[in-house]
Motif scaffolding. Structure first.
Motif, PDB file in Angstrom:
ATOM      1  N   LEU A 166       0.825  -1.215   0.000  1.00  0.00           N
ATOM      2  CA  LEU A 166       0.000   0.000   0.000  1.00  0.00           C
ATOM      3  C   LEU A 166       0.861   1.268   0.000  1.00  0.00           C
ATOM      4  N   ARG A 167       1.954   1.256   0.708  1.00  0.00           N
ATOM      5  CA  ARG A 167       2.813   2.454   0.735  1.00  0.00           C
ATOM      6  C   ARG A 167       3.462   2.713  -0.625  1.00  0.00           C
ATOM      7  N   GLY A 168       3.702   1.639  -1.398  1.00  0.00           N
ATOM      8  CA  GLY A 168       4.390   1.803  -2.672  1.00  0.00           C
ATOM      9  C   GLY A 168       3.491   1.909  -3.888  1.00  0.00           C
ATOM     10  N   SER A 169       2.216   1.611  -3.752  1.00  0.00           N
ATOM     11  CA  SER A 169       1.304   1.648  -4.906  1.00  0.00           C
ATOM     12  C   SER A 169       0.843   3.077  -5.167  1.00  0.00           C
ATOM     13  N   PHE A 206      -3.403   8.394  -2.830  1.00  0.00           N
ATOM     14  CA  PHE A 206      -3.705   8.115  -1.428  1.00  0.00           C
ATOM     15  C   PHE A 206      -2.420   7.958  -0.627  1.00  0.00           C
ATOM     16  N   ALA A 207      -2.578   7.963   0.687  1.00  0.00           N
ATOM     17  CA  ALA A 207      -1.478   7.647   1.613  1.00  0.00           C
ATOM     18  C   ALA A 207      -1.997   6.610   2.604  1.00  0.00           C
ATOM     19  N   TRP A 208      -1.135   5.667   2.957  1.00  0.00           N
ATOM     20  CA  TRP A 208      -1.458   4.626   3.944  1.00  0.00           C
ATOM     21  C   TRP A 208      -0.532   4.821   5.129  1.00  0.00           C
ATOM     22  N   ASP A 209      -1.104   4.932   6.333  1.00  0.00           N
ATOM     23  CA  ASP A 209      -0.278   5.164   7.535  1.00  0.00           C
ATOM     24  C   ASP A 209      -0.140   3.925   8.407  1.00  0.00           C
ATOM     25  N   GLY A 210      -0.605   2.781   7.922  1.00  0.00           N
ATOM     26  CA  GLY A 210      -0.528   1.551   8.683  1.00  0.00           C
ATOM     27  C   GLY A 210      -1.827   1.172   9.358  1.00  0.00           C
ATOM     28  N   SER A 211      -2.735   2.144   9.512  1.00  0.00           N
ATOM     29  CA  SER A 211      -4.042   1.830  10.093  1.00  0.00           C
ATOM     30  C   SER A 211      -5.188   2.548   9.393  1.00  0.00           C
ATOM     31  N   VAL A 260      -6.645  -1.482  -4.356  1.00  0.00           N
ATOM     32  CA  VAL A 260      -5.308  -1.160  -4.844  1.00  0.00           C
ATOM     33  C   VAL A 260      -4.772  -2.470  -5.400  1.00  0.00           C
ATOM     34  N   ASP A 261      -4.386  -2.475  -6.687  1.00  0.00           N
ATOM     35  CA  ASP A 261      -3.930  -3.733  -7.274  1.00  0.00           C
ATOM     36  C   ASP A 261      -2.875  -3.487  -8.347  1.00  0.00           C
TER      37      ASP A 261
END
Length: 151
Positions: free
Chosen positions: A21-24, A45-50, A76-77
């Motif tokens: 998720l952090r790299g997509s 988007f940004a993913w913060d782990g939660s 996300v795929d």
């Protein structure tokens, strides 16, 4: 959060999911449109782990629909044509606005981390007075990595 019932053999670990998720670069956000019909659109988007943080135009169909009914499904795929390279994550839950709408840069401790993550991922982050933040704390996450079938 409910676990993944089917496909546990191809499910990503939490670490694999977070790295993915952090790299997509792009997600697809499905909202509930008028009459219950889905509307789907691509978004950064940004993913913060939660939580998944979506930076959306506030004068968009997506924003209008989330304001009316916050239920979303985000996918996300990647992978292309090779079946054993297909990977992805689906996050389901409710998206809620965070901060001022539209975002103009008022200090907000809750947005410090997502704005930093977003800038690190996409480059310089600027307030344009047209976008706002939506936060999705997933109620359910499903992932798949068909490359795990090779083992």
């Amino acid at each position: 959060m409910p676990g993944q019932r089917r496909g546990t053999a191809i499910a990503m670990s939490d670490e694999e999911r977070d790295t993915f998720l952090r790299g997509s670069p792009v997600c697809r956000v499905a909202t509930v449109g008028p009459g219950g019909h889905p509307h789907n659109g691509a978004l950064w988007f940004a993913w913060d782990g939660s939580a998944l943080w979506l930076n959306s135009l506030v004068r968009s169909q997506r924003w209008t629909e989330v304001s009316r009914d916050g239920r979303v499904s985000v996918v996300v795929d990647d992978g292309g044509f090779d079946f054993l390279r297909l990977r992805g994550v689906e996050l389901l839950g409710r998206a809620l606005p965070v901060g001022e709408v539209p975002r103009t840069g008022e200090p907000n401790d809750e947005l410090r981390s997502p704005e930093r993550l977003f800038a690190e991922k996409y480059g310089d982050f600027r307030y344009d007075g047209r976008h706002g933040w939506l936060r999705l704390r997933p109620e359910k996450i499903v992932s798949w990595d068909f490359g795990k079938l090779r083992a």
